[in-house]
Design a protein around this motif. Structure first.
Motif, PDB file in Angstrom:
ATOM      1  N   LYS A  11       1.143  -1.271  -0.044  1.00 30.45           N
ATOM      2  CA  LYS A  11       0.018  -0.559  -0.063  1.00 30.45           C
ATOM      3  C   LYS A  11       0.704   0.940   0.149  1.00 30.45           C
ATOM      4  O   LYS A  11       0.982   2.070  -0.642  1.00 30.45           O
ATOM      5  CB  LYS A  11      -0.918   0.005   1.378  1.00 30.45           C
ATOM      6  N   ARG A  12       2.301   1.190   0.719  1.00 32.62           N
ATOM      7  CA  ARG A  12       2.921   2.494   0.612  1.00 32.62           C
ATOM      8  C   ARG A  12       3.176   2.336  -0.534  1.00 32.62           C
ATOM      9  O   ARG A  12       3.803   1.860  -1.475  1.00 32.62           O
ATOM     10  CB  ARG A  12       3.883   2.682   1.920  1.00 32.62           C
ATOM     11  N   ALA A  13       3.669   3.682  -1.336  1.00 33.31           N
ATOM     12  CA  ALA A  13       3.749   4.405  -2.109  1.00 33.31           C
ATOM     13  C   ALA A  13       5.409   4.098  -2.874  1.00 33.31           C
ATOM     14  O   ALA A  13       5.549   3.288  -3.798  1.00 33.31           O
ATOM     15  CB  ALA A  13       4.128   6.126  -2.185  1.00 33.31           C
ATOM     16  N   ASP A  14       6.199   4.150  -1.766  1.00 32.91           N
ATOM     17  CA  ASP A  14       7.798   3.832  -1.832  1.00 32.91           C
ATOM     18  C   ASP A  14       7.915   2.154  -1.401  1.00 32.91           C
ATOM     19  O   ASP A  14       8.637   1.513  -3.089  1.00 32.91           O
ATOM     20  CB  ASP A  14       8.739   4.630  -0.234  1.00 32.91           C
ATOM     21  N   ALA A  15       6.631   1.595  -0.716  1.00 37.34           N
ATOM     22  CA  ALA A  15       7.343   0.382  -1.438  1.00 37.34           C
ATOM     23  C   ALA A  15       6.344  -0.397  -2.824  1.00 37.34           C
ATOM     24  O   ALA A  15       7.046  -1.330  -2.817  1.00 37.34           O
ATOM     25  CB  ALA A  15       6.896  -0.773   0.413  1.00 37.34           C
ATOM     26  N   ARG A  16       6.026   0.574  -2.841  1.00 40.16           N
ATOM     27  CA  ARG A  16       4.800   0.384  -3.757  1.00 40.16           C
ATOM     28  C   ARG A  16       5.819   0.306  -5.449  1.00 40.16           C
ATOM     29  O   ARG A  16       5.738  -0.555  -6.225  1.00 40.16           O
ATOM     30  CB  ARG A  16       3.264   0.930  -4.305  1.00 40.16           C
ATOM     31  N   ARG A  17       6.361   1.414  -5.050  1.00 43.30           N
ATOM     32  CA  ARG A  17       7.091   1.723  -6.640  1.00 43.30           C
ATOM     33  C   ARG A  17       8.425   0.059  -6.301  1.00 43.30           C
ATOM     34  O   ARG A  17       8.634  -0.151  -7.645  1.00 43.30           O
ATOM     35  CB  ARG A  17       8.521   2.870  -6.119  1.00 43.30           C
ATOM     36  N   ASN A  18       8.481   0.051  -5.561  1.00 46.41           N
ATOM     37  CA  ASN A  18      10.160  -0.700  -4.896  1.00 46.41           C
ATOM     38  C   ASN A  18       9.912  -2.176  -5.923  1.00 46.41           C
ATOM     39  O   ASN A  18       9.723  -2.867  -6.539  1.00 46.41           O
ATOM     40  CB  ASN A  18      10.797  -1.545  -3.739  1.00 46.41           C
ATOM     41  N   PHE A  19       8.408  -2.701  -5.641  1.00 49.48           N
ATOM     42  CA  PHE A  19       7.493  -4.161  -6.047  1.00 49.48           C
ATOM     43  C   PHE A  19       7.614  -3.699  -7.440  1.00 49.48           C
ATOM     44  O   PHE A  19       7.853  -4.794  -7.959  1.00 49.48           O
ATOM     45  CB  PHE A  19       6.042  -3.747  -4.770  1.00 49.48           C
TER      46      PHE A  19
END
Length: 184
Positions: A11-19
């Protein structure tokens, strides 16, 4: 007909970018080198650490499953993209997209036969996307009435999961398969 399949996307934007970067890098790496590419190479292509990769995808199968899910969702959206065409043209265009999916993603041709729930959900989604197109072509007399969507997906998978001399040969063989599915 966008079918939402279960995803591990954060859900978090930075984690989503990495994902998302990992999924895109894995898709490219699988296409270039197959499903057994080194996970370190996938992380390097994504610009993240191997720890980030493992935090998102504890196993190789988790990563393959996510890339596969993403590809299947695109294939399902393609059924909507062709829905306004004539029945046979819509069905043939979707099968061409399915063939591209199989032909360029050899890492996933094996996955179509796996029994895990995620892969089974993907198989169901593909059948549900293609079934209305087949039925519509059958009702118009353009496709063989005895064919089932499972028959068709297995046929096209078999045709596309082999190596060809060149693209022209692949297209000819695909054309033979389509001709066999045409209504009489």
């Amino acid at each position: 007909m966008v079918l939402e399949l279960p995803s591990r996307r954060p859900k978090r934007a930075d984690a989503r970018r990495n994902f998302d970067a990992l999924v895109a890098a894995a898709r490219d790496a699988f296409a270039d080198q197959g499903a057994h590419v080194s996970l370190e190479d996938v992380a390097r292509r994504a610009g993240v650490s191997i720890a980030t990769l493992y935090r998102n995808f504890p196993t190789r199968e988790d990563l393959v499953a996510e890339v596969h899910r993403d590809e299947v969702e695109a294939l399902c959206r393609a059924a909507d993209d062709v829905a306004d065409l004539e029945p046979w043209e819509a069905f043939a265009a979707w099968l061409e997209r399915f063939a591209e999916y199989i032909g360029t993603k050899q890492a996933f041709s094996e996955a179509l036969n796996r029994t895990t729930e995620g892969f089974q959900a993907c198989r169901r989604a593909m059948r549900e996307a293609g079934e209305p197109l087949l039925r519509r072509a059958q009702e118009a007399g353009a496709a063989r009435p005895e064919a089932t969507i499972d028959d068709v997906l297995r046929l096209i998978s078999g045709v596309c999961a082999v190596e060809y001399v060149d693209e022209a040969q692949r297209r000819r063989v695909f054309g033979f398969a389509l001709a066999g599915l045409r209504g009489r």
